[in-house]
Motif scaffolding. Sequence first.
Motif, PDB file in Angstrom:
ATOM      1  N   ILE A   1       2.372  32.729  87.791  1.00 15.05           N
ATOM      2  CA  ILE A   1       1.452  33.727  88.340  1.00 15.05           C
ATOM      3  C   ILE A   1       1.637  35.092  87.689  1.00 15.05           C
ATOM      4  O   ILE A   1       0.678  35.696  87.190  1.00 15.05           O
TER       5      ILE A   1
ATOM      6  N   TYR B   1      -1.325  35.992  85.300  1.00  9.79           N
ATOM      7  CA  TYR B   1      -2.437  36.626  86.002  1.00  9.79           C
ATOM      8  C   TYR B   1      -2.200  38.091  86.348  1.00  9.79           C
ATOM      9  O   TYR B   1      -3.138  38.797  86.699  1.00  9.79           O
TER      10      TYR B   1
ATOM     11  N   ARG C   1      -5.636  35.046  80.624  1.00 13.57           N
ATOM     12  CA  ARG C   1      -6.115  34.789  81.979  1.00 13.57           C
ATOM     13  C   ARG C   1      -6.210  36.056  82.822  1.00 13.57           C
ATOM     14  O   ARG C   1      -6.746  36.025  83.924  1.00 13.57           O
ATOM     15  N   PHE C   2      -5.697  37.149  82.308  1.00 13.58           N
ATOM     16  CA  PHE C   2      -5.641  38.382  83.096  1.00 13.58           C
ATOM     17  C   PHE C   2      -7.022  39.009  83.237  1.00 13.58           C
ATOM     18  O   PHE C   2      -7.717  39.255  82.256  1.00 13.58           O
TER      19      PHE C   2
ATOM     20  N   MET D   1      -7.740  37.161  89.761  1.00 12.21           N
ATOM     21  CA  MET D   1      -7.198  35.837  89.479  1.00 12.21           C
ATOM     22  C   MET D   1      -8.258  34.744  89.507  1.00 12.21           C
ATOM     23  O   MET D   1      -8.168  33.757  88.789  1.00 12.21           O
TER      24      MET D   1
ATOM     25  N   LYS E   1     -10.053  32.883  86.335  1.00 11.08           N
ATOM     26  CA  LYS E   1      -9.488  31.803  85.537  1.00 11.08           C
ATOM     27  C   LYS E   1      -8.578  30.855  86.322  1.00 11.08           C
ATOM     28  O   LYS E   1      -8.134  29.856  85.766  1.00 11.08           O
ATOM     29  N   TYR E   2      -8.296  31.139  87.588  1.00 15.14           N
ATOM     30  CA  TYR E   2      -7.324  30.302  88.297  1.00 15.14           C
ATOM     31  C   TYR E   2      -7.948  29.041  88.883  1.00 15.14           C
ATOM     32  O   TYR E   2      -7.363  27.968  88.815  1.00 15.14           O
TER      33      TYR E   2
END
Length: 638
Positions: A494, A498, A505-506, A518, A521-522
């Motif tokens: 995580i 993120y 992914r940030f 988040m 892309k989460y």
Amino acid sequence: MKKAMILFVGLMTLMAVLSPTSLAKDDITDTPFEEEMRTLIDKNIMAGYTDGTYRPKNSVTRAEFTAFLVRALDVELKEDEYPDKQFNDVTSNQWHHTYVMSAYNQGIVDGYPGGDFKPNNVISRQDMALMMMNAAESEGLVSERLPIDEFKDSDQINHYAVEAVERLTYLEIINGKKHKDNSLSFAPNDKTSRGETAAVISRLLDQLYPPENLNYSVISLDPDGDHVRKGEYETYDQAVNRAAGSQVVLEGNNVVWIKEGMAASNKFATLYDNQNLTSDITYVTSGVEMEIIEISEDWVKVKVADTAGYVDPSVVNLTPTHMIKDRSHYKVENGSLVHYLYNSINDTTTEYTYGAAPNFMETGKKYYSLNGNTFYKTNGDKAGEAYQYFNRMPLYTETNYTAEQLDEYVKSEKPNSPLVGTGESFKKAEKEYGTNALYLLAHAIHESNWGQSEIAEGKNNLFGIGAVDSNPYENAKEYTDFESGILEAASDFIVPGYFNEEDYRFNGAQLGNKSTGMNVKYASDAYWGQKIAGHMYRADQYLSNKSDSSPENGQNDLAQTVTTNINVRNEASTDGDPLYQLPKANETVEIIEEVDARGTWYEITPKNILENDYEKAFVYSDGYSSYGTSLEKLPIAE
């Protein structure tokens, strides 16, 4: 000759043809349904037995038929999201569990009174007809009905299957059985063979995915089901140019253009930032409403939350405004904001509590919002804008709630949850890695169903780390205990993925939606971030009331970046090097204090992750002409 009047509200892809079947002689050769069986085998819809036979005369069970339909329609398999007790006799250790639950979630199958599915019962012709009709409707195919009086045993067709038989005989997907005296019967309770099953599924696929060389046509649609063909054209552009008013354009039976209306994903859908569909922005699961911006033959431009992007036409259903049955909406209930999620693919509605109700909303009235913060009345007028604190607060902040209080909340909601006693582990992750413990607990609650999911119980994995839709349990990472899973999820997954601006992914260290945070892309669930924020809100309500303390909801002001690469400094001045940057727009900061320097500056909660340890952090907001504007405060619903 009857006039075909079929509406397929959606854009579907042709099934991919996989490894071709051997042409060597086998037990299908020269059988009545050889061609249909080979077609389904080539497409990996139907498989053979371990001894190399296909047994075309064998009967088919309800579970087997369900699996055939799920494969034929390419229904998304998401085993980890399905409850184990939906049916008394379908559990996660059975081969057909994922197929049955996926079909149930798509509205294709249902159980018997009393809660059984009876997966091993041989399927009857009338039950097969009902599943086939549900499958057709889940893909947007709706037809006229052909009276069944011609069947001499029509009185033996159970009432629940009458409409299905009428529609499928009209489409010539299922036919009657002819006798020597030329009379017809439907034989509703007869068993069906694997060969016959292949035939009806092949006919369904022919209706859903007609040959690509069919002309485009313009039709008028009526909400009651009447639709009239207005003309046929050689090209897409010709048809679109001739469509007027609420008329739609079909390619075969597929709606490929509407003037105005809504789009909804009919399967996993990726949003791209270009018309060539080559660079993805985010992704969503099936049933997600999308605003339509523009439609072309090769792409549909849509908006999800505040993100505009291009999708493949095959992954969305297009519904003109006058044909929309329902929409997702928000309501105020007991001072809280409740989100009612409508899924047009299976015509179902679910709900969850999102957070505090904005003060401009009235109890009992419907409000629409695609991003969860800008709300509109049913007449289209804007009602107001309000953000949920827990959805947009930075997740590297600390909660004041203790480990004992976190455990107390879990116990109050789920006394038998295995998460009772994990409060200390969540607080440890907060202290060591900078992840807000209340958030991390809410995340675990959502992903693991209060620690009771198969992956949580079997692998001590509360966050679904490593699980993928195609094989969630086997691919999920295993930990020795809950604490090791909590700490490693925070430290290795995580925080670096993120919360860290250098990772792809940030999108801001907040839960957010499909435009920020988040959630971009989460998870494919477009409301994943909102649902976790809802868990935080309910926990905060309970714990603040229990301890007679101020709630954390709205405890500090929040501001979001309105431009990119904003410097965060150790004092309210541009002197010296920045501590770090806020690289993206719509990234949220928590305001501790407003500082008047050159313009307005804010002291903010520092981003103490990845071995950083900043005592204080400041960022410029606005008011000084040479610096412009960097931040804007968010109106928070309290």
